[in-house]
Design a protein around this motif. Structure first.
Motif, PDB file in Angstrom:
ATOM      1  N   ARG A  16       0.875  -1.129   0.065  1.00 16.61           N
ATOM      2  CA  ARG A  16       0.037  -0.184   0.042  1.00 16.61           C
ATOM      3  C   ARG A  16       0.980   1.195   0.097  1.00 16.61           C
ATOM      4  O   ARG A  16       0.419   2.464  -0.406  1.00 16.61           O
ATOM      5  N   LYS A  17       2.121   0.972   0.425  1.00 12.94           N
ATOM      6  CA  LYS A  17       3.064   2.336   0.595  1.00 12.94           C
ATOM      7  C   LYS A  17       3.225   2.819  -1.096  1.00 12.94           C
ATOM      8  O   LYS A  17       3.675   3.846  -1.220  1.00 12.94           O
ATOM      9  N   LEU A  18       3.027   1.862  -2.005  1.00  9.83           N
ATOM     10  CA  LEU A  18       3.218   2.277  -3.374  1.00  9.83           C
ATOM     11  C   LEU A  18       2.124   3.063  -4.074  1.00  9.83           C
ATOM     12  O   LEU A  18       2.161   3.673  -4.983  1.00  9.83           O
ATOM     13  N   PHE A  19       0.914   3.280  -3.314  1.00  7.34           N
ATOM     14  CA  PHE A  19      -0.210   3.795  -3.614  1.00  7.34           C
ATOM     15  C   PHE A  19      -0.536   5.463  -3.423  1.00  7.34           C
ATOM     16  O   PHE A  19       0.082   5.520  -1.874  1.00  7.34           O
ATOM     17  N   GLY A  20      -0.854   6.168  -3.887  1.00  2.00           N
ATOM     18  CA  GLY A  20      -1.657   7.174  -3.679  1.00  2.00           C
ATOM     19  C   GLY A  20      -2.860   7.232  -4.069  1.00  2.00           C
ATOM     20  O   GLY A  20      -3.275   6.981  -5.055  1.00  2.00           O
ATOM     21  N   VAL A  21      -4.099   7.436  -3.223  1.00  3.16           N
ATOM     22  CA  VAL A  21      -5.455   7.399  -3.483  1.00  3.16           C
ATOM     23  C   VAL A  21      -6.258   8.680  -3.150  1.00  3.16           C
ATOM     24  O   VAL A  21      -6.318   9.521  -2.031  1.00  3.16           O
ATOM     25  N   LEU A  22      -6.813   8.965  -4.231  1.00  2.00           N
ATOM     26  CA  LEU A  22      -7.710  10.195  -4.048  1.00  2.00           C
ATOM     27  C   LEU A  22      -9.369   9.471  -3.900  1.00  2.00           C
ATOM     28  O   LEU A  22      -9.753   9.186  -4.925  1.00  2.00           O
ATOM     29  N   PHE A  23      -9.669   9.630  -2.698  1.00  2.00           N
ATOM     30  CA  PHE A  23     -11.235   8.947  -2.636  1.00  2.00           C
ATOM     31  C   PHE A  23     -12.222   9.938  -3.205  1.00  2.00           C
ATOM     32  O   PHE A  23     -12.007  11.148  -3.333  1.00  2.00           O
ATOM     33  N   GLN A  24     -13.531   9.309  -3.586  1.00  2.00           N
ATOM     34  CA  GLN A  24     -14.406  10.128  -4.282  1.00  2.00           C
ATOM     35  C   GLN A  24     -14.992  11.377  -3.353  1.00  2.00           C
ATOM     36  O   GLN A  24     -15.117  12.485  -3.908  1.00  2.00           O
ATOM     37  N   ASP A  25     -15.058  11.333  -2.058  1.00  2.00           N
ATOM     38  CA  ASP A  25     -15.238  12.358  -1.061  1.00  2.00           C
ATOM     39  C   ASP A  25     -14.206  13.088  -0.387  1.00  2.00           C
ATOM     40  O   ASP A  25     -14.272  13.887   0.476  1.00  2.00           O
ATOM     41  N   GLY A  26     -12.916  12.843  -0.783  1.00  2.00           N
ATOM     42  CA  GLY A  26     -11.931  13.331  -0.292  1.00  2.00           C
ATOM     43  C   GLY A  26     -11.301  12.378   0.922  1.00  2.00           C
ATOM     44  O   GLY A  26     -10.204  12.282   1.149  1.00  2.00           O
ATOM     45  N   ALA A  27     -12.246  11.873   1.891  1.00  2.00           N
ATOM     46  CA  ALA A  27     -11.808  10.987   2.996  1.00  2.00           C
ATOM     47  C   ALA A  27     -11.025  11.661   3.797  1.00  2.00           C
ATOM     48  O   ALA A  27     -10.061  11.050   4.181  1.00  2.00           O
ATOM     49  N   LEU A  28     -11.303  12.783   4.275  1.00  2.00           N
ATOM     50  CA  LEU A  28     -10.323  13.605   5.256  1.00  2.00           C
ATOM     51  C   LEU A  28     -10.716  13.159   6.567  1.00  2.00           C
ATOM     52  O   LEU A  28     -11.879  13.170   7.009  1.00  2.00           O
ATOM     53  N   PHE A  29      -9.746  13.535   7.625  1.00  2.00           N
ATOM     54  CA  PHE A  29     -10.073  13.269   9.121  1.00  2.00           C
ATOM     55  C   PHE A  29     -10.640  14.610   9.363  1.00  2.00           C
ATOM     56  O   PHE A  29     -10.112  15.447   9.477  1.00  2.00           O
ATOM     57  N   GLY A  30     -11.912  14.424   9.980  1.00  2.00           N
ATOM     58  CA  GLY A  30     -12.499  15.678  10.202  1.00  2.00           C
ATOM     59  C   GLY A  30     -12.062  16.553  11.457  1.00  2.00           C
ATOM     60  O   GLY A  30     -12.180  17.905  11.280  1.00  2.00           O
ATOM     61  N   SER A  31     -11.281  16.082  12.266  1.00  2.00           N
ATOM     62  CA  SER A  31     -10.692  16.654  13.457  1.00  2.00           C
ATOM     63  C   SER A  31      -9.371  17.197  13.272  1.00  2.00           C
ATOM     64  O   SER A  31      -8.855  17.907  14.163  1.00  2.00           O
ATOM     65  N   MET A  32      -8.622  16.839  11.937  1.00  2.00           N
ATOM     66  CA  MET A  32      -7.492  17.439  11.686  1.00  2.00           C
ATOM     67  C   MET A  32      -7.767  18.511  10.720  1.00  2.00           C
ATOM     68  O   MET A  32      -8.550  18.431   9.911  1.00  2.00           O
ATOM     69  N   SER A  33      -6.718  19.554  10.637  1.00  2.00           N
ATOM     70  CA  SER A  33      -6.658  20.508   9.688  1.00  2.00           C
ATOM     71  C   SER A  33      -6.023  19.772   8.451  1.00  2.00           C
ATOM     72  O   SER A  33      -5.744  18.771   8.357  1.00  2.00           O
ATOM     73  N   LEU A  34      -6.079  20.829   7.471  1.00  2.00           N
ATOM     74  CA  LEU A  34      -5.944  20.376   6.064  1.00  2.00           C
ATOM     75  C   LEU A  34      -4.372  20.033   6.067  1.00  2.00           C
ATOM     76  O   LEU A  34      -3.997  19.054   5.464  1.00  2.00           O
TER      77      LEU A  34
END
Length: 406
Positions: free
Chosen positions: A80-98
């Protein structure tokens, strides 16, 4: 260089519901591919299966020589370290800053010092046009900005495989063009293997080297984009034109009575609402921006197309040869321009890109871009020289059409 992803006989179901079956394809190393298909055909499920988030009932997914459907959890973690993934909704951690969202893969998978992490993160933030927003939380920004932050996070490790689940969703057409250009530039720089899931036909026609299409639980086809763009398969032609007349219905299986009624309407000359663009013409791909290296994938891709060419219909062969000639001309002029052959070279490049047929997506033509940096950035006013000639407009007159009609 990106690694090859080979999928063989892949079948996925949720309970009794089969999503797709016996899917086989190969994402060529270092090339950009796109996966099309109507909504609900399992395109996002396919991406999640490629990275081992979902386990298929049958088949194999071989990445860098490892079948991730059979490997251990430790081996999968390394793959999985070979991958960079952009999920459909961004899939960001809501409690973390950008900033912290984007820095997360670096802190998780590397031992870089924080000053080096900051340098990389700010570079990626600037790359996706989010400078100044790094301290905001995901809930404080728009969906399009979350999508761009997700892309920045996918790129921080300079991955060998990049998966993008509808990178254009939530973005306006201009930002979509920038994101598409960014993916081409990244491919030129690090030769990454890229797979884009999209419904955007303009992206499908101008960005990828290869295209696949899922429909009715099967892979309709996968191969060089030239093959799909010149295909006579009804489902492919209908999807590319966005027309309601054809095999694709509101539900996945179109009722025979509905199909017969639509065929009668089509025969009567009633429009199905689709575009009337000529898809037999293959629009040249977007080129990397000036200063970027040439894409190594282009030569590898062309060799495969030339090998495939004799097996295609005559009209497809002609369209492909014309497309190749056009791409060679644009590339030659671009090289001349980048070698600094003065204003003549620049004029030739501008002319070649401006006159290329079919609204060619040439994102590296010289342009002036105003970046206002967000809603709170100062605006720049247009200035008109004091001695500029002006013309009074008589507003009492009715406007006239281009053909002379009032």
């Amino acid at each position: 260089m990106g690694v090859e992803v080979s999928v063989e006989g892949l079948t996925k179901s949720f309970g009794s519901q089969n999503i797709w079956r016996d899917v086989s394809l190969t994402l060529p190393s270092g090339e950009v591919s796109a996966l099309l298909g109507p909504s609900g055909t399992g395109k996002s499920v396919f991406l999640k299966t490629l990275i081992g988030l979902l386990h298929p009932e049958q088949g194999s997914v071989i990445i860098d020589g490892t079948d991730i459907t059979q490997c251990s959890a430790k081996e999968l973690y390394e793959i999985r370290k070979l991958f960079g993934v952009l999920f459909q909704d961004g899939a960001l951690f809501g409690s973390m800053s950008l900033y912290d969202n984007i820095a997360f893969p670096l802190r998780e998978h590397t031992k870089k010092k924080e000053d080096e992490v900051r340098r990389i993160v700010m570079e990626k933030i600037d790359l996706v046009g989010l400078a100044g927003a790094e301290d905001k939380l995901p809930g404080e920004i728009s969906g399009g900005m979350r999508k761009r932050a997700g892309l920045a996070r996918a790129l921080v490790l300079d991955p060998q495989i990049i998966l993008c689940d509808e990178p254009d969703s939530g973005l306006d057409p201009v930002r979509t063009a920038y994101i598409s250009q960014l993916l081409i530039d990244i491919n030129a720089q690090i030769d990454a293997t890229i797979l884009i899931v999209t419904h955007n036909i303009n992206i499908a026609r101008t960005i990828p080297d290869n295209i696949g299409m899922l429909f009715r639980k099967e892979l309709v086809m996968f191969g060089p984009r030239e093959q799909l763009l010149t295909s006579e398969q009804p489902v492919v032609k209908q999807f590319l034109s966005g027309d309601r007349f054809g095999p694709i219905g509101m539900s996945e299986e179109k009722d025979e009575a509905v199909a017969a009624a639509e065929a009668a309407m089509q025969a009567a000359g009633i429009s199905g609402g689709g575009t009337k663009d000529d898809f037999t013409e293959i629009i040249p791909q977007v080129q990397p921006n000036p200063g970027m290296p040439e894409r190594k994938a282009v030569g590898r891709h062309r060799q495969r197309v030339l090998e495939l060419l004799p097996s295609l219909p005559a009209n497809a062969q002609q369209a492909i040869r014309e497309s190749m000639a056009m791409e060679d001309e644009v590339l030659a002029t671009k090289r001349a321009h980048e070698q600094g052959q003065g204003q003549a070279g620049a004029a030739e490049w501008t002319t070649a890109t401006a006159t290329a047929p079919g609204s060619v997506a040439v994102a590296d033509a010289p342009t002036d871009v105003y970046d206002f940096g967000g809603n709170d950035a100062p605006t720049q006013q247009w200035e008109t020289p004091a001695d500029a000639p002006t013309e009074q407009v008589d507003t009492t007159k009715k406007p006239r059409h281009g053909d002379g009609r009032s």
